[in-house]
Write an enzyme that holds these catalytic residues in place. Structure first.
Site, PDB file in Angstrom:
ATOM      1  CD  GLU A 137      -3.090 -10.184   2.420  1.00  0.00           C
ATOM      2  OE1 GLU A 137      -2.875 -10.679   3.541  1.00  0.00           O
ATOM      3  OE2 GLU A 137      -2.193  -9.647   1.743  1.00  0.00           O
ATOM      4  NE  ARG A 197      -2.081  -8.859   6.787  1.00  0.00           N
ATOM      5  CZ  ARG A 197      -1.664  -8.733   8.038  1.00  0.00           C
ATOM      6  NH1 ARG A 197      -2.534  -8.420   8.983  1.00  0.00           N
ATOM      7  NH2 ARG A 197      -0.394  -8.922   8.361  1.00  0.00           N
ATOM      8  NE  ARG A 199      -0.904 -12.633   7.763  1.00  0.00           N
ATOM      9  CZ  ARG A 199       0.297 -12.213   8.141  1.00  0.00           C
ATOM     10  NH1 ARG A 199       0.674 -12.357   9.395  1.00  0.00           N
ATOM     11  NH2 ARG A 199       1.121 -11.634   7.285  1.00  0.00           N
ATOM     12  CB  CYS A 259      -0.912   0.018   1.228  1.00  0.00           C
ATOM     13  SG  CYS A 259      -1.926   1.505   1.343  1.00  0.00           S
TER      14      CYS A 259
END
Length: 460
Positions: free
Chosen positions: A128, A181, A179, A90
Site C-alpha cells: 500500500e 491509496r 483516503r 516511497c
C-alpha cells in the site's frame, strides 16, 4: 500433549505502523509471525494492541529495522509466511543507467521487501502506498516496482489499484474518510509463468475499480457514526474548542446567516479572502497580470463578491470590529457545506489557508499532522480514538497514555482496514486457483464485514 491448531495462513507485517494490515488479516483468519516497524512509538502502540494480549508462544518476531534483516547475501531473517503485507515508504530510485528490476530497486526500502519475497516466496504480496506513487512524477519508480515483482515471480497488474474507504458501505467495512491509496497485490506463480502470461498478452487488471461498491452513495455517510459519546471521553475539554476558536466560528456564522437572509442562498464555494474585499474597479490590471492564474481568479471573484454584497458585508464588519484582530488564516473561509445554514452544522478544518467547512458526511484523509477535523454540532475535535475508528480500527483500540500528537501522526500514517480488506479479499477470490486452499477457504469464509466495521456501532 496435543499441539496448538495450525492457523489457516501466516503473514509478515512490514512497515507495520499501528496495525491496519494486522486488523484485517487477523479477521481473515491469519496469524502474524513477523512484525517490522522502525518508529518506537508506533511499535509500542502496535504491541499494546496486537502483541501483548497474546500468549507468549503465539507472539510474532519483532524487528525494529527491516534493513538489518535483509542482507544483500544470505538468508533474510524473516520466518516463512503465506502473505507479506507492507505499507512501505516511497523513496526515489536511482535513474543511473536506466536499469530495471532488482538491481535498481537496491538502495530504496522497496528493495528490502523484494529481498524477503526473493527468499520466502509468500503466496500473496500486498503493498500500500500514496496515490502519487502511480502518478507521472513517479512513473520510473512505479515501473521498477512492477518489473521487480514480475522478475520475482508475481502476477501483478501494471495498472494501479486505487481505492478509498468512503466508497465502501458500512456493512463491508467502509468508513467516512476519503483516503485514496494505491494497492499493489500479487500472487506468486513463478518467473517462467509470469513471462509466459505476459508474452500471451494476459495482463491482469486492477483488483477493484475506484467506484462505489454495491450501489453505495458516499453522501449517505455520517461523521457521527464514528464518534464516541462525549460522556466516555477522558479530558473532554482537551478536544473542545477554545473561546477564541468559538469566536472565529460565531463571527463567520453571522455572515453565513446575513448572506442567506439577504440572498436566500448559500455562500459561494471559492475561498473568501476578506483582506481582499475591494471593488473590482480598484484592482490593478498590471498587478493581476503578474500573478499566477489561480490567485488572479480568486482575487477577481472576491472583488465581485464584495461589489455584489457590499451592504451586507459592511454591516457585518461594523458588527464585529474584533474581526480585524483575528489571525490572517482565520480571516479566510472556504464554504463546501452545500445548503447547510450554519457553520455549527458542518465539519470544519482550521487550515493555514483558512477555515474550511463541509457537510458532515465523509471526511478528508487523515494526515500525519495535527490538523484534526472539528465536528461542529459538538464543538470539538475528533479524538485520537475516533481518528483510529475512522481508519477502521476496533473500538477497543488504545493508545495508552501516549501524547495526542504522536497518536494523530500514527493514525495519519496508517492503513484503512476496510479498504485493505476489500482489496485483499477480492484478490484472493480472483486468484483462488493459484493460492493455497487453506488461505482461500479462510479468507472467503470470513465475514464480508470486518469486525472493526462502523456498521457494528452506527445507529440503525
Amino acid at each position: 500433549m496435543s499441539s496448538a491448531p495450525q492457523p489457516a495462513f501466516t503473514y509478515a507485517d512490514l512497515f507495520a505502523g499501528i496495525g491496519g494490515f494486522h486488523a484485517m488479516l487477523e479477521h481473515g483468519g491469519g496469524h502474524c509471525v513477523y512484525v517490522s516497524e522502525i518508529d518506537a512509538k508506533a511499535r509500542d502502540t502496535y504491541a499494546r494492541n496486537w502483541i501483548d494480549p497474546l500468549p507468549e508462544s503465539s507472539r510474532p518476531q519483532v524487528n525494529t529495522d527491516i534493513t538489518t534483516a535483509t542482507p544483500a547475501a544470505g538468508d533474510v531473517d524473516v520466518p516463512a509466511h503465506d502473505v507479506l503485507a507492507a505499507g512501505f515508504p516511497c523513496q526515489p530510485f536511482s535513474k543511473s543507467g536506466m536499469q530495471r528490476g532488482m538491481d535498481e530497486a537496491r538502495g530504496a526500502l522497496f528493495w528490502n521487501i523484494a529481498r524477503v519475497l526473493e527468499d520466502r516466496k509468500p503466496a500473496v504480496v500486498l503493498l500500500e502506498n500514496v496515490r502519487n506513487i502511480a502518478g507521472p512524477r513517479h512513473r520510473h519508480e512505479w515501473e521498477v516496482i512492477i518489473a521487480t515483482l514480475r522478475e520475482l515471480g508475481y502476477r501483478v497488474s501494471d495498472r494501479p489499484t486505487l481505492f478509498s474507504p468512503h466508497l465502501l458501505p458500512p456493512e463491508l467495512g467502509g468508513t467516512p474518510q476519503v483516503r485514496d491509496r494505491v494497492f499493489i497485490v500479487g500472487t506468486y506463480i513463478g518467473p517462467a509463468r509470469v513471462a509466459a502470461e505476459l508474452a500471451a498478452g494476459l495482463k491482469p487488471e486492477p483488483v477493484v475499480p475506484r467506484a462505489p461498491v454495491n450501489g453505495w452513495d458516499a453522501d449517505d455517510w455520517r461523521t457521527e457514526w464514528i464518534l464516541d459519546d462525549d460522556s466516555t471521553i477522558t479530558d473532554l475539554a482537551r478536544y473542545q474548542l477554545t473561546d477564541a476558536e468559538r469566536e472565529w466560528i460565531d463571527v463567520w456564522d453571522d455572515l453565513v446567516a446575513r448572506h442567506r437572509r439577504a440572498t436566500g442562498s448559500k455562500l459561494p464555494g471559492f475561498p473568501l479572502w476578506t483582506d481582499h474585499w475591494v471593488t473590482e474597479s480598484s484592482l490593478d490590471p498590471f498587478e493581476l497580470g503578474a500573478m499566477p492564474a489561480w490567485r488572479r481568479t480568486i482575487l477577481t471573484k472576491n472583488a465581485r463578491f464584495y461589489d455584489e454584497h457590499r451592504k451586507v458585508i459592511n454591516a457585518w464588519f461594523a458588527a464585529h470590529p474584533q474581526f480585524e484582530s483575528f489571525p490572517a488564516s482565520r480571516r479566510k473561509l472556504e464554504w463546501q457545506a452545500r445548503e447547510l445554514e450554519s457553520l455549527w452544522e458542518t465539519v470544519m478544518h482550521f487550515r493555514p489557508s483558512g477555515i474550511r467547512a463541509k457537510a458532515p458526511t465523509y471526511l478528508p484523509a487523515l494526515v500525519a499532522i495535527t490538523q484534526t477535523s472539528i465536528y461542529g454540532p459538538r464543538a470539538r475535535r475528533l479524538t485520537p480514538h475516533e481518528a483510529a475508528r475512522l481508519q477502521g480500527l476496533p473500538l477497543e483500540f488504545t493508545f495508552g497514555d501516549q501524547k495526542d500528537p504522536a497518536s494523530y501522526k500514527q493514525v495519519g500514517n496508517g492503513v484503512a482496514v476496510g479498504a485493505a480488506w476489500h482489496v485483499f479479499r477480492t484478490h484472493v477470490e480472483q486468484n483462488a486457483a493459484d493460492l493455497p486452499s487453506r488461505l482461500v477457504e479462510s479468507v472467503l469464509g470470513a465475514s464480508r464485514t470486518p469486525e472493526t466495521a462502523v456498521s457494528s456501532t452506527r445507529p440503525r
